[in-house]
Design an enzyme around this catalytic site. Structure first.
Site, PDB file in Angstrom:
ATOM      1  CB  SER A  72      38.470  31.799  39.720  1.00  0.00           C
ATOM      2  OG  SER A  72      38.529  32.861  40.366  1.00  0.00           O
ATOM      3  CG  HIS A 101      38.192  42.410  44.522  1.00  0.00           C
ATOM      4  ND1 HIS A 101      38.333  41.736  45.702  1.00  0.00           N
ATOM      5  CD2 HIS A 101      37.401  41.938  43.551  1.00  0.00           C
ATOM      6  CE1 HIS A 101      37.610  40.560  45.503  1.00  0.00           C
ATOM      7  NE2 HIS A 101      36.812  40.891  44.416  1.00  0.00           N
TER       8      HIS A 101
END
Length: 759
Positions: free
Chosen positions: A435, A696
């Site tokens: 993604s 993250h």
């Protein structure tokens, strides 16, 4: 009177209020005080909901602004030195979020799966210099909140043994469990503080008991509770996620006042705890599934507990199997499900009512809950007989699978040569995991299309424009193997489930995965098949825009299984094989369309591993077979990738090798490449791409840091089999940081090519 109680409630809110507040705080659009107020409002709402459902106590401490394990780290002051602020305080939210997410120049702590769930916890770090002290007042303040509301608070804490056991050492030659005596001093002080506040019961969660524990570990565990015996309120020692009957004698002998067991996962263990249970102890039985969304068979649960009720009377407590953290908040928010399917479901709010009904039936007889029993009976019968559940064509195809359906045509060395000839990739090839940033515009276009406010043609046009942008930027960055960016995908499991038969979807069935990351798992209620291709058009369009290889991107069968709410009327292995066969057809169609590289993501294969080693082989046999069935209908020169993240892999490396993917990409940056060492020691035979930066975290590593990680990788993996990539997909990142990170990553790969040229 049988007591109804709860081990914990979802913290995110029915409308993801916590997620929205967290992300607003991180973006600087709300203050810390405003974030704290959202937390207070959610706690009050959830406590009132539980009280109104007939739950005896208000769980306190199940709420967290990021993670309940991280809460304990803050509470006991086990903050790594790199995160401590200038004042030395560890209780502020800046420090708390720094541990979870990282900060400028400061990497986050590791994150990994909570046992075999899809929830991630922040891994505590321990060193020979670690000191413990009460360093955060949040738990005590929340107890006072509950008392002020007229409730009976039951504080919930990760137990001292499990907390240490799930951590990691940061000092060489040091064993984290050696810190147990020091940690117990602080736990004793915490318990004494709770007594002073007027708390009757405290719940200490020790799910580590469901793991394989050696005799010396069990001795340590027993010594911990002996040390805490004279401190604090009454103690409920909670176990869950598995069978702890082999520890029944030990648990019954401990100086605690109650024991909780999970009889959803391990119903046979109930009898082990009824025999010779001391007359001073409560037995809490988790009979309502805290990890799935199917309605409880109340009549069967009452029957299961009749013997316990007769034997124990008011010393029998009824509860969910574990915290309800793993289930959505309230079925009342689902307005579009058909009546039959909706009748089969129960979310957290409904599960509280089920717990209360079971306790009432055991106390006052089934007549006292006649309407709940009738509804439960009707739902069980409806689901069992529904024609929506069973598909004879799917069953027939599975039965007729050829014996070699899980094998590639040739072994890896032969395939590698064919793929090298076809793909013509440089040494240290670069790629991403799938993604790219999903902007507000992308999400709005998807939402508008789903609501029907824009026509399909306009939606396709918008998605193709985004794909073109992603391809153009990868060309500019110098990436070697492209992805199309997945703009059309809402979630890596939901996207496929929406296109497969046998799935259903909720509007608001959100559960927390980590921090502010919430997922809305599909519901697998029936036999699975693929009505038509799902990814081919998007992938071939992307391939038409570039001469570079374009990866087809799929989520693998084990991960779809693990990240869905799965039917319980057939074995999970059967459902997984149905998924594998459906996804196999997609792989075949991608290859026919000219796609030379296909990635089948399996980040959840480790989390599906049973908690006890005696059960490993059976699971790994069917899980790896399902992956191979999915991946094997292709030629030798088609390259199959897989991706795994946020798990420890060393104990299943033979099984990972047995998956026989041509390339595996894994998360390694948070662990400073520690996770890669096992692959080198094992001599993993195929190509591997260790992640060089943590997507993250908002922190971006520089070129020197990426090169340092890659040098560690070269030390354990042959250079000719090493790929360069991020840890995970880039969906949650912004474009400026993505551009910065990927251009740095490509620069690092180019430097390696100069330093380690092909022979």
């Amino acid at each position: 009177m049988v007591v109804a109680h709860n081990l914990g409630f979802p913290r995110i809110g029915a409308n993801r209020e916590l997620k929205k507040a967290q992300e607003s705080f991180w973006a600087g659009t709300i203050s810390e005080a405003e974030l704290i107020e959202v937390g207070r409002e959610l706690r009050a709402k959830h406590w009132a909901l539980q009280k109104n459902a007939g739950i005896a106590f208000a769980p306190v401490g199940d709420f967290a602004f990021y993670d309940h394990v991280l809460n304990v780290t803050a509470l006991v002051g086990a903050v790594p030195p790199r995160h401590a602020n200038a004042s030395g305080s560890t209780a502020d939210l800046k420090t708390y979020f720094s541990m979870a997410r990282g900060d400028a120049g400061v990497p986050a702590q590791d994150m990994t799966k909570w046992f075999d769930t899809n929830y991630h916890y922040i891994v505590p770090e321990f060193a020979d210099t670690t000191k413990f002290a009460i360093a955060d007042e949040s738990l005590f303040a929340q107890v006072s909140e509950a008392l002020a509301a007229g409730l009976r608070p039951k504080p919930v804490l990760v137990g001292p043994f499990t907390y240490l056991y799930l951590g990691k050492e940061k000092s060489a030659g040091f064993a984290r469990l050696s810190l147990l005596p020091a940690l117990l001093e602080v736990y004793a002080a915490i318990l004494d503080r709770l007594t002073l506040l007027g708390v009757e019961w405290v719940q200490l969660d020790e799910p580590a008991l469901a793991l394989d524990l050696t005799a010396d570990k069990l001795e340590l565990f027993a010594s911990a509770y002996a040390r805490l015996a004279k401190h604090g309120p009454k103690k409920l020692l909670a176990t869950y996620f598995g069978d702890v009957s082999d520890h029944a004698a030990l648990l019954k002998s401990l100086p605690v006042d109650g024991i909780h067991i999970d009889v959803v996962r391990a119903p046979a263990q109930l009898d082990s705890f009824l025999v010779d249970l001391p007359s001073t102890k409560v037995l809490s039985v988790g009979v309502v599934d805290g990890r799935n969304i199917w309605r409880n068979d109340i009549r069967a649960s009452v029957a299961l507990l009749q013997k316990a009720s007769s034997s124990l009377g008011e010393r029998l407590w009824v509860a969910p199997s574990c915290s309800l953290l793993h289930t959505p908040v309230d079925l009342a928010n689902e307005t579009k499900l058909d009546a039959e399917f909706r009748s089969w479901l129960a979310f957290s709010t409904q599960k509280l009512a089920e717990v209360s009904a079971i306790a009432t039936a055991l106390t006052s007889g089934e007549a006292a809950v006649a309407s709940q029993l009738a509804e439960s009976d009707a739902a069980v019968a409806s689901r069992k007989s529904s024609v929506r559940v069973n598909n004879p064509e799917v069953r027939a195809r599975i039965a007729q699978l050829p014996a070699n359906s899980d094998a590639r045509q040739s072994p890896y060395p032969v395939r590698a040569k064919a793929q090298a000839a076809r793909l013509q990739l440089p040494r240290f090839p670069t790629t991403t995991i799938g993604s790219f940033p999903q902007t507000a515009e992308i999400r709005k276009a998807r939402a508008d299309f789903k609501k029907g406010t824009i026509p399909e043609a306009l939606y396709v046009e918008k998605m193709k424009a985004e794909i073109s942008l992603v391809v153009e930027r990868q060309e500019a960055y110098g990436i070697d193997v492209f992805v199309h960016g997945e703009a059309e995908r809402n979630d890596m499991v939901e996207y496929f489930g929406e296109q497969l038969a046998g799935f259903a979807f909720t509007e608001n069935g959100w559960v927390q995965s980590y921090g502010s990351r919430c997922v809305k798992p599909p519901v697998i209620f029936g036999d699975v098949s693929r009505p038509k291709p799902m990814t081919v058009d998007w992938t071939t369009y992307a391939q038409s825009l570039t001469k570079k290889p374009m990866k087809g991107m799929l989520t693998g069968p084990v991960t779809v299984l693990q990240w869905s709410f799965v039917r319980v009327d057939i074995p999970r292995s059967e459902t997984c094989l149905q998924l594998a066969v459906a996804l196999r057809d997609e792989v075949a169609d991608l290859e026919k369309a000219g796609i030379a590289v296909i990635q089948i993501d399996e980040p959840a294969i480790r989390e599906g591993l049973p908690l006890r080693r005696k059960d490993y082989d059976a699971y790994l046999e069917w899980a790896t077979r399902c992956f191979r069935v999915n991946a094997s209908p292709v030629r030798d020169d088609t390259q199959i990738h897989t991706h795994m993240c946020y798990s420890e892999f060393n104990d299943i490396l033979p099984a990972i090798a047995a998956m026989d993917a041509d390339v595996i990409t894994i998360e390694t940056s948070r662990s400073d490449m520690e996770l890669l060492t096992g692959f080198g020691t094992f001599a993993y035979p195929n190509d591997i791409g260790p992640g060089v930066y943590d997507i993250h975290s908002p922190r971006l590593p520089n070129l020197a840091e990426m090169l340092q990680l890659l040098e560690k990788a070269v030390a354990v993996i042959p250079a000719e089999r090493l790929w360069v990539n991020p840890d995970c997909g880039l969906k949650t990142r912004k474009w400026p940081e993505t551009e910065n990170a990927l251009t740095t990553m490509v620069a690092a790969a180019r430097e390696l090519r100069v330093k380690y040229p092909a022979a």
